[in-house]
Enzyme design. Structure first.
Site, PDB file in Angstrom:
ATOM      1  N   GLU A 174       1.154  -3.305 -11.467  1.00 25.79           N
ATOM      2  CA  GLU A 174       1.749  -4.779 -11.824  1.00 25.79           C
ATOM      3  C   GLU A 174       1.343  -5.510 -10.590  1.00 25.79           C
ATOM      4  OE1 GLU A 174       4.075  -5.101  -9.378  1.00 25.79           O
ATOM      5  OE2 GLU A 174       3.882  -3.113  -8.862  1.00 25.79           O
ATOM      6  N   GLU A 318       1.292  -2.254  -7.459  1.00 26.71           N
ATOM      7  CA  GLU A 318      -0.122  -2.287  -8.142  1.00 26.71           C
ATOM      8  C   GLU A 318      -0.543  -1.141  -9.094  1.00 26.71           C
ATOM      9  OE1 GLU A 318      -3.165  -3.145  -5.173  1.00 26.71           O
ATOM     10  OE2 GLU A 318      -2.236  -4.878  -4.264  1.00 26.71           O
TER      11      GLU A 318
END
Length: 349
Positions: A174, A318
């Site tokens: 994300e 991430e």
């Protein structure tokens, strides 16, 4: 947008394959239990894949990016513009998850599910924008019901792409300035926990910034005090973000397809909590890579009753922590499949 796919049953674990894997572990040339949690990891993967000898050959990474209206309230150490800038960094190979995915030859894509910017179509980028960022949960709901369902659908489609590519594991990442705030709100509401201890520094807030973040999030919780914690979709739409909804949709779809998932940090685990509440038992098809330094992460693990594989004091997100843990899954399988049994090695058991 139809939500009928959300109601589809999850794929059950293959207990016979798990038992066969347990029996194999008992015959390998080592003292019983001497490989610790790697043994349990191999058995869990056997149950997920429905085979005595599971394989972890290739992983798929989908990084979902979106902006948050709540970021305008100053809940992050970075400005909202960084979300779009980091999407370019992912695509250019400069971000941590991009480096790790390349090093480990993972399939890699970035999914724009709600960034407040326009991107030129290019390889590795999936443009599936629901809107240019959510509204602020400080003044209303972050998403409309239809937007929430659309974001869940974006995640479903990513899981479908991974499954059709024949990979062995799905990793969700994300990017979204303000998303640790949204994750803390979701976890507090869905677990019934006090909010203040769950609010962490995120991207690196100082003491003053952290106090402000806690104050803002307390106002959000007060604003939505009547929100029913037993309705995960309503909670997600009110307090979450497009990328968190997409992650929840991806995890749910993977559970339906029987595609193992390696969950990353606090934001992805908040999405997993939503998905588990939508489909109880889905968590048995997921593995949790690491424990973040974000305080809400442990509360989420407690609610899910799961244990992470690693604790490395990570707080990047991430999908990076999951990519770091990926070799453990491979090593667990290699040991399980390639070690000799006592009979094969001619060693007394």
């Amino acid at each position: 947008m139809s939500d009928k796919w959300i109601q589809q049953p999850i794929k059950l674990l293959d207990e016979q394959a798990a038992e066969s894997a347990r029996l194999r572990q008992a015959q390998l040339t080592k003292p019983a239990g001497s490989l610790g949690r790697l043994e349990k990891l191999a058995i869990a993967l056997a149950a997920m894949q429905g085979t005595e000898q599971p394989q972890m050959r290739k992983a798929w990474v989908s990084v979902f990016a979106a902006d948050h209206g709540l970021a305008q309230a100053g809940v992050s150490a970075f400005p909202a513009e960084v979300t779009a800038q980091m999407v370019h960094n992912f695509l250019n190979g400069g971000a941590a998850i991009a480096v790790l995915a390349k090093q480990q030859q993972m399939a890699f894509e970035v999914v724009d599910v709600g960034v407040n910017a326009e991107f030129t179509p290019q390889p590795g980028l999936v443009i599936a924008k629901v809107a240019k960022g959510t509204a602020s949960s400080l003044t209303g709901t972050a998403m409309t019901d239809s937007q929430c369902l659309a974001a869940l659908e974006v995640g479903k489609q990513a899981a479908d792409r991974a499954f059709q590519a024949g990979v062995d594991c799905f990793i969700g990442g994300e990017m979204g300035i303000g998303n640790t705030a949204a994750a803390s709100l979701l976890i507090a509401k869905l677990t019934g926990s006090d909010l203040a201890p769950l609010v962490g520094a995120g991207t690196g807030l100082d003491a003053i910034g952290l106090a402000h973040k806690r104050q803002v999030l307390a106002q959000v919780m007060a604003q939505h005090q009547a929100l029913d914690a037993r309705d995960p979709l309503a909670v997600l739409a009110c307090l979450g973000g497009f990328e968190i909804a997409a992650l929840a949709g991806a995890y749910l779809r993977c559970a339906q397809l029987g595609l193992p998932v390696l969950v990353d940090g606090v934001i992805t685990t908040a999405a997993a909590l939503v998905a588990e509440q939508l489909a109880p038992g889905a968590k048995h098809g997921w593995l949790f890579s690491h424990r973040s330094v974000e305080p809400a992460h442990q509360a989420c693990f407690d609610a899910l009753q799961v244990q992470p594989l690693l604790q490395l004091d990570l707080r990047l997100g991430e999908g990076s922590g999951a990519a770091i843990a990926w070799p453990l899954l491979q090593q667990a399988c290699w040991l399980h499949n390639q070690m000799a049994t006592f009979a094969e090695a001619g060693v007394a058991g």
